[in-house]
Design a protein around this motif. Structure first.
Motif, PDB file in Angstrom:
ATOM      1  N   LEU A  81       0.857  -1.176   0.000  1.00 22.73           N
ATOM      2  CA  LEU A  81       0.000   0.000   0.000  1.00 22.73           C
ATOM      3  C   LEU A  81       0.894   1.228   0.000  1.00 22.73           C
ATOM      4  O   LEU A  81       1.745   1.371   0.886  1.00 22.73           O
ATOM      5  CB  LEU A  81      -0.912   0.002   1.228  1.00 22.73           C
ATOM      6  CG  LEU A  81      -1.867   1.174   1.378  1.00 22.73           C
ATOM      7  CD1 LEU A  81      -2.891   1.194   0.241  1.00 22.73           C
ATOM      8  CD2 LEU A  81      -2.576   1.113   2.736  1.00 22.73           C
ATOM      9  N   THR A  82       0.715   2.082  -1.013  1.00 25.49           N
ATOM     10  CA  THR A  82       1.554   3.276  -1.149  1.00 25.49           C
ATOM     11  C   THR A  82       0.723   4.538  -0.970  1.00 25.49           C
ATOM     12  O   THR A  82      -0.502   4.518  -1.090  1.00 25.49           O
ATOM     13  CB  THR A  82       2.211   3.341  -2.536  1.00 25.49           C
ATOM     14  OG1 THR A  82       1.194   3.505  -3.535  1.00 25.49           O
ATOM     15  CG2 THR A  82       3.029   2.100  -2.828  1.00 25.49           C
ATOM     16  N   VAL A  83       1.406   5.627  -0.717  1.00 23.28           N
ATOM     17  CA  VAL A  83       0.808   6.954  -0.761  1.00 23.28           C
ATOM     18  C   VAL A  83       1.735   7.807  -1.615  1.00 23.28           C
ATOM     19  O   VAL A  83       2.961   7.656  -1.569  1.00 23.28           O
ATOM     20  CB  VAL A  83       0.594   7.548   0.658  1.00 23.28           C
ATOM     21  CG1 VAL A  83       1.902   7.820   1.366  1.00 23.28           C
ATOM     22  CG2 VAL A  83      -0.268   8.794   0.601  1.00 23.28           C
ATOM     23  N   GLY A  84       1.151   8.649  -2.459  1.00 23.29           N
ATOM     24  CA  GLY A  84       1.949   9.524  -3.314  1.00 23.29           C
ATOM     25  C   GLY A  84       2.476   8.867  -4.570  1.00 23.29           C
ATOM     26  O   GLY A  84       3.387   9.397  -5.208  1.00 23.29           O
ATOM     27  N   LEU A  85       1.911   7.733  -4.947  1.00 23.89           N
ATOM     28  CA  LEU A  85       2.360   7.014  -6.147  1.00 23.89           C
ATOM     29  C   LEU A  85       1.126   6.521  -6.902  1.00 23.89           C
ATOM     30  O   LEU A  85       0.358   5.713  -6.375  1.00 23.89           O
ATOM     31  CB  LEU A  85       3.248   5.831  -5.756  1.00 23.89           C
ATOM     32  CG  LEU A  85       3.793   4.953  -6.875  1.00 23.89           C
ATOM     33  CD1 LEU A  85       4.653   5.752  -7.849  1.00 23.89           C
ATOM     34  CD2 LEU A  85       4.585   3.790  -6.293  1.00 23.89           C
ATOM     35  N   ALA A  86       0.925   7.005  -8.127  1.00 25.15           N
ATOM     36  CA  ALA A  86      -0.236   6.636  -8.947  1.00 25.15           C
ATOM     37  C   ALA A  86       0.016   5.274  -9.599  1.00 25.15           C
ATOM     38  O   ALA A  86       0.322   5.181 -10.792  1.00 25.15           O
ATOM     39  CB  ALA A  86      -0.497   7.714  -9.990  1.00 25.15           C
TER      40      ALA A  86
END
Length: 156
Positions: A81-86
């Motif tokens: 799970l990432t944040v800031g990566l499309a």
């Protein structure tokens, strides 16, 4: 800077049978602080590690921006799970992630389409809401370790 928010390496399948019956209980310790990845095999300790039918999809990623508040990897059964990566825009590329232990290369093969289980685990309407935003399925190209926290990202 992008971040890895959660990592999941689960030895068990939880979505068996019909969604209306509900998932089987989560294995203890499936959310981890780091995962070890092996080229062509997947995530050590994960249910898809070394399985020929899943070699092109043995590592999955999803963006936290795609999920409703409170949802996480336990519900969607992705590995990273990432944040800031499309991540949904990366199909057809090689994604390189480095969370401090050296680069890990992943070939982003295809979308990870949501299923009816999303309505059972996240809530009604989640399946439809996640269409086109359900993450991606990848083949690991290199061995390495990924950790929760900031991550350097390159694509090619």
């Amino acid at each position: 800077m992008p971040e890895i928010v959660q990592l999941l390496a689960s030895p068990v399948h939880r979505y068996l049978g019909r969604p209306a019956d509900g998932p089987t209980p989560a294995a203890p310790g499936e959310l981890v602080e780091e995962i070890r990845i092996r080229a062509g095999l997947g995530i050590v300790g994960d249910r898809y590690f070394g399985r020929p039918a899943h070699r092109d999809a043995s590592v999955t990623l999803i963006a936290s921006e795609s999920l409703p508040p409170g949802a996480d990897l336990v519900q969607v059964r992705r590995n990273i799970l990432t944040v800031g990566l499309a991540v949904d825009e990366l199909v057809g590329t090689v994604l390189v992630l480095d969370s401090g232990e050296g680069p890990v290369s992943l070939r982003v093969n295809r979308a990870a389409h949501p299923c009816a289980w999303m309505d059972a685990t996240i809530g009604p309407g989640a399946w439809k809401a996640l269409r086109g935003r359900g993450g991606v399925r990848c083949t690991p190209l290199t061995d390495g370790t990924l950790r929760v926290g900031p991550v350097q990202v390159t694509t090619g």
